[in-house]
Motif scaffolding. Structure first.
Motif, PDB file in Angstrom:
ATOM      1  N   LEU A 123     -45.063  27.381-105.590  1.00  0.00           N
ATOM      2  CA  LEU A 123     -45.252  28.624-104.828  1.00  0.00           C
ATOM      3  C   LEU A 123     -44.374  28.633-103.586  1.00  0.00           C
ATOM      4  O   LEU A 123     -43.829  29.681-103.211  1.00  0.00           O
ATOM      5  N   ILE A 124     -44.236  27.478-102.947  1.00  0.00           N
ATOM      6  CA  ILE A 124     -43.359  27.376-101.779  1.00  0.00           C
ATOM      7  C   ILE A 124     -41.904  27.533-102.200  1.00  0.00           C
ATOM      8  O   ILE A 124     -41.122  28.261-101.573  1.00  0.00           O
ATOM      9  N   ASN A 125     -41.522  26.837-103.278  1.00  0.00           N
ATOM     10  CA  ASN A 125     -40.158  26.915-103.781  1.00  0.00           C
ATOM     11  C   ASN A 125     -39.795  28.341-104.184  1.00  0.00           C
ATOM     12  O   ASN A 125     -38.664  28.800-103.970  1.00  0.00           O
ATOM     13  N   ALA A 126     -40.758  29.067-104.740  1.00  0.00           N
ATOM     14  CA  ALA A 126     -40.510  30.459-105.128  1.00  0.00           C
ATOM     15  C   ALA A 126     -40.136  31.299-103.916  1.00  0.00           C
ATOM     16  O   ALA A 126     -39.201  32.108-103.968  1.00  0.00           O
ATOM     17  N   GLU A 127     -40.852  31.104-102.797  1.00  0.00           N
ATOM     18  CA  GLU A 127     -40.491  31.859-101.597  1.00  0.00           C
ATOM     19  C   GLU A 127     -39.106  31.464-101.111  1.00  0.00           C
ATOM     20  O   GLU A 127     -38.308  32.319-100.698  1.00  0.00           O
ATOM     21  N   GLU A 128     -38.785  30.184-101.154  1.00  0.00           N
ATOM     22  CA  GLU A 128     -37.462  29.723-100.740  1.00  0.00           C
ATOM     23  C   GLU A 128     -36.355  30.383-101.561  1.00  0.00           C
ATOM     24  O   GLU A 128     -35.276  30.688-101.048  1.00  0.00           O
ATOM     25  N   LEU A 129     -36.634  30.605-102.847  1.00  0.00           N
ATOM     26  CA  LEU A 129     -35.622  31.151-103.758  1.00  0.00           C
ATOM     27  C   LEU A 129     -35.678  32.668-103.883  1.00  0.00           C
ATOM     28  O   LEU A 129     -34.869  33.263-104.608  1.00  0.00           O
ATOM     29  N   GLY A 130     -36.629  33.311-103.192  1.00  0.00           N
ATOM     30  CA  GLY A 130     -36.747  34.758-103.286  1.00  0.00           C
ATOM     31  C   GLY A 130     -37.405  35.241-104.554  1.00  0.00           C
ATOM     32  O   GLY A 130     -37.261  36.413-104.934  1.00  0.00           O
ATOM     33  N   VAL A 131     -38.156  34.373-105.218  1.00  0.00           N
ATOM     34  CA  VAL A 131     -38.878  34.755-106.431  1.00  0.00           C
ATOM     35  C   VAL A 131     -40.259  35.253-106.037  1.00  0.00           C
ATOM     36  O   VAL A 131     -40.981  34.572-105.297  1.00  0.00           O
ATOM     37  N   THR A 132     -40.643  36.436-106.497  1.00  0.00           N
ATOM     38  CA  THR A 132     -41.932  37.023-106.160  1.00  0.00           C
ATOM     39  C   THR A 132     -42.716  37.337-107.427  1.00  0.00           C
ATOM     40  O   THR A 132     -42.196  37.242-108.546  1.00  0.00           O
ATOM     41  N   SER A 133     -43.955  37.749-107.226  1.00  0.00           N
ATOM     42  CA  SER A 133     -44.773  38.156-108.370  1.00  0.00           C
ATOM     43  C   SER A 133     -44.167  39.375-109.069  1.00  0.00           C
ATOM     44  O   SER A 133     -44.376  39.580-110.268  1.00  0.00           O
TER      45      SER A 133
END
Length: 341
Positions: A249-259
């Motif tokens: 979930l943290i890595n997703a924010e770092e990469l700009g990946v959202t729900s």
């Protein structure tokens, strides 16, 4: 609300009639076989784990439970929420009543080394503080000499308060009640002059007061309180699943990946990091013995870390917390995912 002595948790737990502990390495297989995740949460704190009017558990901790269920079982709704007090929580995990504890629990050395448990990863950075009535005109904790302070017994908050007052040659009278809701009621009724606990919990309690603007959370912090999920020590495989689900979930924010964009990015992104995270490359799922879409399912279910924070306790919620230390490391915070490769 955090237990400081493992024996206290064990002694209370012996009377609970709980099931025996899981065998080493069996948790992941057990959750898959059972088809439901047993997740220990708080008995009710707004923004973290609190049933809504339809009985649906809401908040950051509740959604982290859903993220784990989505990663392991492919369905965020396959969770059995087990509400636990501070006294009950560690024994419930030790005994096998729950698979994971996600309940505002501070990660500390003695908990990681003496309880037969493992602390996985910090999902929130917090610190001890005090809340007082606005009309008391208190702006500095050193003005609290002689006050009556509501605390939860056997917690690090009780210890931090006692240590700080002693170190500053100040006096206070403790009012000890296990449930934070009782402490909140006592403050509003005038039975105590202040509440001492972690700042996020103070904000959560205040959000449910009849007149929240009548109370002030003092800005000073007196301890480090990193919250994170806890698992049994006997199961490294399950430890990995929990730690890397939070990391995802943290890595997703770092990469700009959202729900909202995860589905499209899974199909179209050429970024190797995004492809690994979302399962277009099976490396990470295989390493955890999960479906290749494990992280994708978790992100789709609850969003990335920033979405999760903003939705549950962020500035636009009744809790009204700024990100602060919980910003990404690239924005001056402490949130940092280990490389997922």
């Amino acid at each position: 609300m955090k237990i400081t002595h493992w024996a206290a948790a064990l002694a209370v737990g012996l009377g609970l009639g709980l099931a025996g502990p899981a065998q080493a390495g069996a948790t992941l297989d057990g959750v898959k076989s059972r088809g439901v995740l047993a997740c220990g949460v708080n008995v009710g704190v707004a923004g973290f784990s609190l049933p809504d009017s339809q009985g649906v558990w809401r908040g950051m901790d509740a959604d982290l439970c859903r993220a784990v269920a989505a990663a392991v079982l492919g369905d965020p709704n396959k969770v059995r929420f087990v509400p636990l007090t501070a006294v009950q929580r560690f024994t419930a995990l030790q005994s096998g009543e729950i698979d994971v504890l996600i309940r505002q629990t501070t990660l500390s050395m003695t908990r990681d080394t003496t309880l037969g448990l493992r602390l996985t990863i910090a999902n929130l950075y917090d610190g001890h503080g005090f809340m007082v009535r606005r009309d008391a005109n208190i702006t500095n904790p050193r003005e609290m000499d002689g006050m009556t302070i509501c605390l939860s017994p056997g917690t690090t908050n009780e210890l931090v308060t006692t240590d700080w007052f002693r170190a500053n040659n100040l006096r206070f009278t403790p009012v000890l009640q296990e449930r934070m809701q009782d402490n909140a009621a006592s403050l509003q009724a005038g039975r105590c002059d202040a509440i001492g606990t972690d700042a996020t919990q103070l904000a959560a309690l205040r959000s449910q007061f009849t007149n929240p603007n009548d109370y002030v959370i003092l800005p000073e912090r007196f301890s480090k309180e990193p919250y994170g999920p806890v698992v049994r020590r006997d199961d490294q495989e399950w430890f990995d699943v929990i730690r890397w689900t939070i990391s995802a979930l943290i890595n997703a924010e770092e990469l700009g990946v959202t729900s909202q964009n995860a589905e499209e990015l899974r199909r179209t992104s050429t970024n190797p990091e995004i492809r690994r995270l979302l399962g277009a490359d099976p490396l990470l799922g295989n390493a955890l013995k999960l479906d290749t879409a494990w992280a994708y399912n978790a992100i789709r279910a609850v969003g990335n870390y920033g979405e999760l924070f903003d939705r549950t306790i962020g500035p636009s919620t009744p809790i009204g917390l700024e990100r602060g230390l919980n910003r990404l490391w690239t924005n001056g915070g402490l949130m940092y995912s280990w490389p997922m490769r």
